[in-house]
Design a protein around this motif. Structure first.
Motif, PDB file in Angstrom:
ATOM      1  N   ASN A 232      -9.132  23.079   4.766  1.00 17.50           N
ATOM      2  CA  ASN A 232      -7.800  22.897   5.343  1.00 17.50           C
ATOM      3  C   ASN A 232      -7.805  21.967   6.551  1.00 17.50           C
ATOM      4  OD1 ASN A 232      -6.058  24.621   3.703  1.00 17.50           O
ATOM      5  ND2 ASN A 232      -7.282  26.316   4.490  1.00 17.50           N
ATOM      6  N   LEU A 233      -8.955  21.378   6.841  1.00 19.46           N
ATOM      7  CA  LEU A 233      -9.065  20.488   7.994  1.00 19.46           C
ATOM      8  C   LEU A 233      -8.161  19.274   7.813  1.00 19.46           C
ATOM      9  CD1 LEU A 233     -10.768  20.455  10.639  1.00 19.46           C
ATOM     10  CD2 LEU A 233     -12.286  18.833   9.496  1.00 19.46           C
ATOM     11  N   GLU A 234      -7.414  18.925   8.880  1.00 23.67           N
ATOM     12  CA  GLU A 234      -6.497  17.792   8.829  1.00 23.67           C
ATOM     13  C   GLU A 234      -6.879  16.690   9.816  1.00 23.67           C
ATOM     14  OE1 GLU A 234      -2.634  19.386   9.556  1.00 23.67           O
ATOM     15  OE2 GLU A 234      -2.577  20.542   7.687  1.00 23.67           O
ATOM     16  N   LYS A 235      -7.558  17.058  10.899  1.00 23.48           N
ATOM     17  CA  LYS A 235      -7.912  16.076  11.918  1.00 23.48           C
ATOM     18  C   LYS A 235      -9.369  16.246  12.315  1.00 23.48           C
ATOM     19  CE  LYS A 235      -6.561  14.400  16.512  1.00 23.48           C
ATOM     20  NZ  LYS A 235      -5.610  14.550  17.647  1.00 23.48           N
TER      21      LYS A 235
ATOM     22  N   LEU B   2     -13.060  17.402   1.986  1.00 19.01           N
ATOM     23  CA  LEU B   2     -11.956  17.504   2.945  1.00 19.01           C
ATOM     24  C   LEU B   2     -10.785  16.638   2.483  1.00 19.01           C
ATOM     25  CD1 LEU B   2     -14.054  17.321   6.249  1.00 19.01           C
ATOM     26  CD2 LEU B   2     -13.352  19.340   4.935  1.00 19.01           C
ATOM     27  N   LYS B   3     -10.057  17.123   1.495  1.00 21.43           N
ATOM     28  CA  LYS B   3      -8.973  16.350   0.884  1.00 21.43           C
ATOM     29  C   LYS B   3      -7.676  16.390   1.686  1.00 21.43           C
ATOM     30  CE  LYS B   3     -11.587  15.369  -2.644  1.00 21.43           C
ATOM     31  NZ  LYS B   3     -12.135  13.996  -2.786  1.00 21.43           N
ATOM     32  N   GLN B   4      -7.598  17.280   2.699  1.00 25.07           N
ATOM     33  CA  GLN B   4      -6.383  17.387   3.492  1.00 25.07           C
ATOM     34  C   GLN B   4      -6.444  16.568   4.787  1.00 25.07           C
ATOM     35  OE1 GLN B   4      -3.809  19.097   2.197  1.00 25.07           O
ATOM     36  NE2 GLN B   4      -5.150  19.522   0.450  1.00 25.07           N
ATOM     37  N   VAL B   5      -7.576  15.965   5.058  1.00 28.33           N
ATOM     38  CA  VAL B   5      -7.742  15.218   6.301  1.00 28.33           C
ATOM     39  C   VAL B   5      -6.863  13.970   6.292  1.00 28.33           C
ATOM     40  CG1 VAL B   5      -9.351  13.856   7.679  1.00 28.33           C
ATOM     41  CG2 VAL B   5     -10.056  16.053   6.781  1.00 28.33           C
ATOM     42  N   THR B   6      -6.095  13.792   7.371  1.00 24.05           N
ATOM     43  CA  THR B   6      -5.248  12.604   7.515  1.00 24.05           C
ATOM     44  C   THR B   6      -5.706  11.708   8.668  1.00 24.05           C
ATOM     45  OG1 THR B   6      -3.713  13.787   8.976  1.00 24.05           O
ATOM     46  CG2 THR B   6      -3.235  13.826   6.615  1.00 24.05           C
ATOM     47  N   PHE B   7      -6.518  12.253   9.585  1.00 27.06           N
ATOM     48  CA  PHE B   7      -6.942  11.511  10.773  1.00 27.06           C
ATOM     49  C   PHE B   7      -8.443  11.656  10.955  1.00 27.06           C
ATOM     50  CE2 PHE B   7      -8.113  11.234  15.189  1.00 27.06           C
ATOM     51  CZ  PHE B   7      -7.299  10.279  15.768  1.00 27.06           C
TER      52      PHE B   7
ATOM     53  N   SER C  65      -8.825  11.401   0.223  1.00 24.62           N
ATOM     54  CA  SER C  65      -7.681  10.754  -0.425  1.00 24.62           C
ATOM     55  C   SER C  65      -6.377  10.807   0.370  1.00 24.62           C
ATOM     56  CB  SER C  65      -7.452  11.383  -1.802  1.00 24.62           C
ATOM     57  OG  SER C  65      -7.337  12.790  -1.708  1.00 24.62           O
ATOM     58  N   SER C  66      -6.293  11.669   1.384  1.00 27.10           N
ATOM     59  CA  SER C  66      -5.051  11.796   2.160  1.00 27.10           C
ATOM     60  C   SER C  66      -5.118  11.065   3.501  1.00 27.10           C
ATOM     61  CB  SER C  66      -4.727  13.273   2.414  1.00 27.10           C
ATOM     62  OG  SER C  66      -4.544  13.973   1.212  1.00 27.10           O
ATOM     63  N   LEU C  67      -6.165  10.297   3.710  1.00 27.32           N
ATOM     64  CA  LEU C  67      -6.400   9.688   5.013  1.00 27.32           C
ATOM     65  C   LEU C  67      -5.308   8.678   5.375  1.00 27.32           C
ATOM     66  CD1 LEU C  67      -8.598  10.045   7.127  1.00 27.32           C
ATOM     67  CD2 LEU C  67      -9.757   8.053   6.188  1.00 27.32           C
ATOM     68  N   HIS C  68      -4.718   8.860   6.594  1.00 24.00           N
ATOM     69  CA  HIS C  68      -3.693   7.945   7.107  1.00 24.00           C
ATOM     70  C   HIS C  68      -4.230   7.073   8.237  1.00 24.00           C
ATOM     71  CE1 HIS C  68      -0.133  10.720   5.723  1.00 24.00           C
ATOM     72  NE2 HIS C  68      -0.802  10.169   4.732  1.00 24.00           N
ATOM     73  N   TRP C  69      -5.143   7.611   9.021  1.00 26.31           N
ATOM     74  CA  TRP C  69      -5.650   6.920  10.221  1.00 26.31           C
ATOM     75  C   TRP C  69      -7.175   6.956  10.188  1.00 26.31           C
ATOM     76  CZ3 TRP C  69      -3.164   5.505  15.151  1.00 26.31           C
ATOM     77  CH2 TRP C  69      -4.066   5.204  16.162  1.00 26.31           C
TER      78      TRP C  69
ATOM     79  N   LEU D 238      -8.793   4.144  -0.421  1.00 24.10           N
ATOM     80  CA  LEU D 238      -7.973   4.792   0.610  1.00 24.10           C
ATOM     81  C   LEU D 238      -6.542   4.270   0.503  1.00 24.10           C
ATOM     82  CD1 LEU D 238     -10.493   4.559   3.605  1.00 24.10           C
ATOM     83  CD2 LEU D 238     -10.071   6.526   2.104  1.00 24.10           C
ATOM     84  N   ASP D 239      -5.869   4.609  -0.572  1.00 26.16           N
ATOM     85  CA  ASP D 239      -4.549   4.042  -0.828  1.00 26.16           C
ATOM     86  C   ASP D 239      -3.437   4.667   0.008  1.00 26.16           C
ATOM     87  OD1 ASP D 239      -4.593   6.468  -2.066  1.00 26.16           O
ATOM     88  OD2 ASP D 239      -4.167   5.735  -4.081  1.00 26.16           O
TER      89      ASP D 239
END
Length: 372
Positions: free
Chosen positions: A192-195, A214-219, A238-242, A260-261
């Motif tokens: 559930n890690l996001e950052k 870690l598929k929920q990581v965005t940062f 796959s969810s990486l934004h930054w 990293l789409d």
């Protein structure tokens, strides 16, 4: 018999109507003054005021003065403001008080280890430990099953315990500016890690493949380390934004970087890149790309002229002045301070860039130096 044509003097007609308009305005003004001085108008205002006070539940004593209605005190405004402030203050105090029950905070260089009482507070949801001399995180961290935020920046931590993988609810992990040289594969169990912030550990060179889970990581922030290439596990988030991997040892980017789409911000400055792959053009959501331009010999023209609104920034790297140190600890400390300064600079610079709606995709080179 010819037609008779009547000719008017326009100035005369205009003067007539201007006189009429002036008389009308003067009449209206006198009428307003008469109504303002009328006792009937004042009684009507007072009655409307009383009705409004009664609707809002304001007691009669608040708006009567010696038996007469006192509209000069602005009871309505004061009552509404006080009511709103009281409600906001009460809600804020209750929220802060409730939240503080679940947060542990610790700072100060006199701390070399965590207090023993901490192990009994397993209900905690956040740890905020920073600027201490603590080197290890105890294994009993596994007992904190409700932990969502683990903030451990600017300490002396040398390794993370494998028990960190037991924190299934963890959403944020910040171990920036410590002394980590490796990351335990068990961290990949924190699905559930996001950052994830690992910046400024200086000696960190690789990440375990298990972090691919870690598929929920965005940062992700990997800046100010010694990564020779982008870790494979990062390409599988796959969810990486930054992604900030600035100030490392990168010489090239992987050809499949377009995996990293979902990536929106990509920070690459202060590496040793000589070219940028055309795969960057296949990243539809990429909106900010920052590189260092001194070593780049090939930049795809389409990257600079991207129709997707990509803001491409090329920074000029200025060599920092070098000094001789007699103590190696001073060298490490000064390097860490420099990295922190540059990160703060880039945060401010990027925040300014993002606020500009219209801006050339290729900006004038920006140089920044730091004197220690």
């Amino acid at each position: 018999m010819g037609h008779q044509v009547i000719i008017f003097d326009i100035s005369v007609v205009r003067g007539f109507w201007e006189t009429q308009v002036k008389k009308y305005k003067e009449t209206r003004k006198k009428e307003k003054e008469r109504l303002a001085q009328s006792s009937l108008e004042k009684i009507k205002q007072e009655w409307d005021f009383v009705l409004e006070c009664r609707k809002k539940g304001i007691p009669q004593s608040a708006y009567l003065k010696n038996g007469f209605v006192d509209t000069t005190v602005k009871v309505l405004d004061k009552t509404e403001k006080n009511t709103q402030l009281c409600k906001k203050s009460t809600l804020s105090d209750e929220t802060d008080k409730e939240r503080s029950k679940f947060i542990f905070q610790l700072s100060g260089e006199h701390w070399t280890e965590l207090p023993d009482s901490l192990k009994e507070q397993t209900h905690l949801k956040e740890w905020h430990i920073y600027k201490t001399q603590i080197q290890t995180i105890p294994a009993y961290i596994a007992l904190f099953q409700e932990l969502k935020v683990l903030e451990l920046s600017n300490n002396q931590i040398t390794h993370l315990p494998v028990e960190i993988g037991c924190l299934k609810q963890l959403k944020e992990l910040n171990v920036s500016f410590n002394n980590l040289k490796s990351i335990p594969p068990e961290l990949g169990n924190c699905e559930n890690l996001e950052k994830l912030d690992l910046a400024g550990n200086i000696e960190l060179t690789e990440l375990p493949f298990e972090l691919s889970n870690l598929k929920q990581v965005t940062f992700v922030d990997l800046s100010a380390n010694k990564f020779p290439t982008i870790p494979i596990c990062i390409l599988r988030m796959s969810s990486l934004h930054w992604l900030d991997i600035s100030n490392n040892k990168l010489k090239d980017l992987p050809q499949d970087i377009d995996r990293l789409d979902e990536l929106q911000t990509f920070l690459l400055q202060k590496n040793k890149l000589t070219y940028l792959p055309r795969a960057l053009l296949n990243m539809p959501k990429l909106s900010l790309l920052v590189v260092s331009g001194d070593d780049l010999v090939e930049i795809p023209t389409d990257v600079c002229e991207s129709p997707t609104g990509l803001k491409f920034i090329s920074l000029k790297d200025n060599p920092l002045e070098t000094f001789l140190y007699h103590d190696t600890e001073d060298i490490v400390e000064s390097e860490r301070d420099r990295e922190q300064f540059e990160k703060e600079f880039m945060k401010a610079y990027i925040a300014d860039i993002k606020e500009r709606e219209t801006m050339p995709c290729y900006t004038t080179k920006v140089s920044f130096t730091l004197q220690l």
